[in-house]
Write a protein that holds these residues in place. Structure first.
Motif, mmCIF file in Angstrom:
data_model
loop_
_atom_site.group_PDB
_atom_site.id
_atom_site.type_symbol
_atom_site.label_atom_id
_atom_site.label_comp_id
_atom_site.label_asym_id
_atom_site.label_seq_id
_atom_site.Cartn_x
_atom_site.Cartn_y
_atom_site.Cartn_z
ATOM 1 N N CYS A 404 45.460 46.461 38.682
ATOM 2 C CA CYS A 404 44.294 47.222 39.171
ATOM 3 C C CYS A 404 42.999 46.515 38.809
ATOM 4 C CB CYS A 404 44.302 48.629 38.584
ATOM 5 S SG CYS A 404 45.558 49.732 39.255
ATOM 6 N N TRP A 405 42.924 46.034 37.578
ATOM 7 C CA TRP A 405 41.727 45.306 37.163
ATOM 8 C C TRP A 405 41.516 44.058 38.012
ATOM 9 C CZ3 TRP A 405 42.798 45.694 31.202
ATOM 10 C CH2 TRP A 405 42.287 46.907 30.726
ATOM 11 N N CYS A 406 42.613 43.390 38.357
ATOM 12 C CA CYS A 406 42.504 42.195 39.215
ATOM 13 C C CYS A 406 41.853 42.544 40.551
ATOM 14 C CB CYS A 406 43.885 41.600 39.464
ATOM 15 S SG CYS A 406 44.427 40.450 38.202
ATOM 16 N N ALA A 407 42.294 43.653 41.143
ATOM 17 C CA ALA A 407 41.741 44.070 42.430
ATOM 18 C C ALA A 407 40.263 44.403 42.298
ATOM 19 C CB ALA A 407 42.525 45.272 42.965
ATOM 20 N N VAL A 408 39.909 45.140 41.245
ATOM 21 C CA VAL A 408 38.506 45.503 41.022
ATOM 22 C C VAL A 408 37.639 44.260 40.856
ATOM 23 C CG1 VAL A 408 36.902 46.602 39.410
ATOM 24 C CG2 VAL A 408 39.049 47.740 39.986
ATOM 25 N N LEU A 409 38.097 43.352 40.015
ATOM 26 C CA LEU A 409 37.272 42.215 39.643
ATOM 27 C C LEU A 409 37.256 41.114 40.698
ATOM 28 C CD1 LEU A 409 38.174 42.116 35.857
ATOM 29 C CD2 LEU A 409 36.103 43.007 36.909
ATOM 30 N N PHE A 410 38.211 41.110 41.615
ATOM 31 C CA PHE A 410 38.167 40.181 42.743
ATOM 32 C C PHE A 410 36.873 40.386 43.524
ATOM 33 C CE2 PHE A 410 38.906 39.321 47.250
ATOM 34 C CZ PHE A 410 39.388 38.018 47.213
ATOM 35 N N PHE A 411 36.533 41.644 43.771
ATOM 36 C CA PHE A 411 35.298 41.954 44.499
ATOM 37 C C PHE A 411 34.088 41.949 43.565
ATOM 38 C CE2 PHE A 411 38.656 43.886 47.067
ATOM 39 C CZ PHE A 411 38.349 43.348 48.319
ATOM 40 N N ALA A 412 34.266 42.465 42.342
ATOM 41 C CA ALA A 412 33.136 42.561 41.420
ATOM 42 C C ALA A 412 32.608 41.184 41.039
ATOM 43 C CB ALA A 412 33.549 43.320 40.164
ATOM 44 N N SER A 413 33.490 40.200 40.907
ATOM 45 C CA SER A 413 33.049 38.874 40.509
ATOM 46 C C SER A 413 32.167 38.238 41.578
ATOM 47 C CB SER A 413 34.257 37.982 40.218
ATOM 48 O OG SER A 413 33.849 36.705 39.803
ATOM 49 N N ALA A 414 32.570 38.391 42.841
ATOM 50 C CA ALA A 414 31.728 37.876 43.929
ATOM 51 C C ALA A 414 30.386 38.590 43.937
ATOM 52 C CB ALA A 414 32.438 38.041 45.269
#
Length: 514
Positions: A404-414
């Motif tokens: 779940c964190w991976c999915a969140v941070l995929f967009f958050a990092s951009a």
């Protein structure tokens, strides 16, 4: 063709007719030098991508790998430092709370201090000095035997890193062609997570007492960061001063000569002649810009952009603190993950973080800044709300929470990377480094100092509802920032920096050569 200062698609009401009002006066500031005409910005923007640009990216951008290494290593070694025999009498909460807050506080102070010097004395001097400060402070952190020593040099390490943000982002944006600026800026800022992957995997090895004693391994992780920084310093020596900064600060002839040499090198590397340039800008050369003029420019002339910058930085700072601070303790307290295994999980989410800017970065130059910034901020906020609900309901384990964190941070990092891009391109040239420093400092102080203190308390209690609230706070502020971007983000894609915001020293708009 757009002209410097034309902000169609941005917010024309932010301009208030400044371009014509400044003519001949240099913006009412300290621009008392002669008026000169130059095509330097247009010549830099029309360059095709070449090995020379890769040298810029490697020399300047790789410092974010060091930052990622620093932050991740400290988070992962927190439990080891608090154990007997570590050589340092300190608690895990002090490492993830007080030391983290001091690191961020140092970064905020360093950004403001070095940002002012960068606009005044040039990009090259400062991006060499800030790296040296970082290297020295990191080396001395490795020698810590008392908590006060550790805290002091964590602050000074952050002081150097904060200066890097201001000096590096301004230099990169002024040297990279406009059609590539968004993608390059996002990937460079996202490379923080390459360092995070390295820091995670490195901590697994260094914390293993079969290889290193408990009081040695964590020190070697900092020492390896110093070695990497020295390599970067060797490459960085070859990166030139920004020609844009040079022609405004009375070094027009040097700027012309530098750009000519760059053009010759790029033409040779690409094997084809360069397109002719028919655009010039006329400016009054000046020595420096005072704090008063910078403040008036940012808040009086560009109020919408100021709100945008603050929203983006505060939102991403709180979201990242909601997840990353207390990361190890969440896995340990709720799922029984051993402290020397949390690095594996962090490496996974770090990869997700880097993949966001890498795969989405090009869309910021094609689809556009406004839809991509708003979409990545709102998307990551909504996904974190969903994660909080699943976590609170007991539907996750260590693996699925990490997914779940991976999915969140995929967009958050951009989205977070686009915050740095945004504030570095939407304000006038003379204020660029200081604008980056200011928004970084204010936004990060709000989320990066209070965040570690708040979230370390919430995530260390072992109470599910407290951790859920930490997630919700980060998600709410990230979503709100996305809504602000949907209304206020500037159409800056594939446009010259001088088109997005007229330089304070500009005398006239771009002209066509006779």
């Amino acid at each position: 063709m757009a002209t410097p200062g034309d902000v169609r698609g941005g917010h024309d009401d932010d301009r208030r007719g400044r371009a014509t009002g400044r003519a001949g006066a240099g913006g009412g500031g300290t621009a008392s030098g002669p008026a000169v005409r130059t095509s330097v910005p247009a010549r830099l923007d029309r360059l095709p991508w070449s090995r020379w640009h890769w040298m810029i990216v490697i020399g300047l951008g790789t410092v974010w790998i060091l930052d990622g290494l620093e932050v991740t290593v400290v988070g992962n070694i927190a439990s080891r430092l608090s154990q007997p025999g570590s050589g340092l009498d300190i608690s895990s909460a002090q490492v993830t709370g007080l030391a983290a807050a001091l690191y961020v506080a140092g970064a905020c102070v360093g950004a403001l201090f070095f940002g002012w010097l960068t606009d005044r004395n040039g990009r090259k001097k400062l991006f060499l000095i800030t790296l040296v400060v970082y290297l020295a402070a990191t080396a001395l952190t490795a020698l810590s035997t008392q908590p006060w020593w550790f805290f002091t040099f964590r602050f000074l390490t952050g002081f150097g890193i904060g200066g890097e943000y201001a000096a590096i982002n301004s230099a990169i944006d002024e040297l990279i062609p406009s059609k590539h600026r968004g993608r390059v800026d996002l990937i460079i800022n996202g490379s923080f997570w390459v360092g995070a992957v390295g820091g995670s995997l490195l901590s697994i090895f260094m914390l293993n007492t079969h290889y290193f004693p408990a009081n040695v391994g964590w020190r070697l992780t900092f020492a390896l960061g110093v070695v990497l920084g020295l390599v970067i310093l060797l490459v960085r020596r070859n990166v030139p001063e920004s020609p844009r900064w040079m022609f405004i600060h009375g070094r027009g002839d040097e700027a012309e000569e530098l750009v000519t040499s760059i053009e010759e090198r790029v033409s040779e590397e690409t094997g084809r002649p360069l397109e002719p340039v028919d655009r010039e800008i006329t400016i009054h050369q000046r020595e420096s810009v005072g704090f008063g003029e910078i403040a008036r420019t940012v808040f009086r002339d560009y109020p919408r952009r100021a709100v945008l910058g603050l929203a983006l930085f505060i939102g991403q700072a709180f979201l990242y603190n909601a997840i990353t601070f207390g990361f190890g303790s969440i896995l340990n307290k709720f799922y029984g993950t051993p402290s020397d295994h949390t690095g594996y999980y962090f490496a996974v989410i770090a990869v997700g973080n880097f993949m966001g800017p890498l795969l989405l970065g090009g869309l910021f130059d094609t689809v556009g800044r406004r839809p991509m910034i708003a979409g990545t901020y709102i998307g990551s906020g909504v996904l974190l709300f969903v994660t909080a609900w699943l976590f609170g309901g007991g539907h996750l384990d260590a693996v699925t929470l990490t997914a779940c964190w991976c999915a969140v941070l995929f967009f958050a990092s951009a989205g977070a990377s686009s915050a740095y891009l945004t504030v570095s391109e939407i304000f006038p040239m003379e204020t660029r480094a200081m604008a980056i420093a200011f928004f970084y400092a204010i936004g990060t102080a709000a989320g990066g100092i209070s965040g570690p203190l708040l979230f370390s308390d919430l995530t260390s209690t072992g109470v599910v509802s407290d951790t859920v609230n930490a997630f919700r706070i980060g998600a709410a502020l990230m979503t709100l920032a996305g809504v602000v971007a949907a209304f206020l983000a500037v159409k800056a894609e594939r446009r010259s920096l001088e088109d997005i915001a007229t330089p304070l020293s500009a005398v006239s708009h771009a002209t066509t050569r006779a």
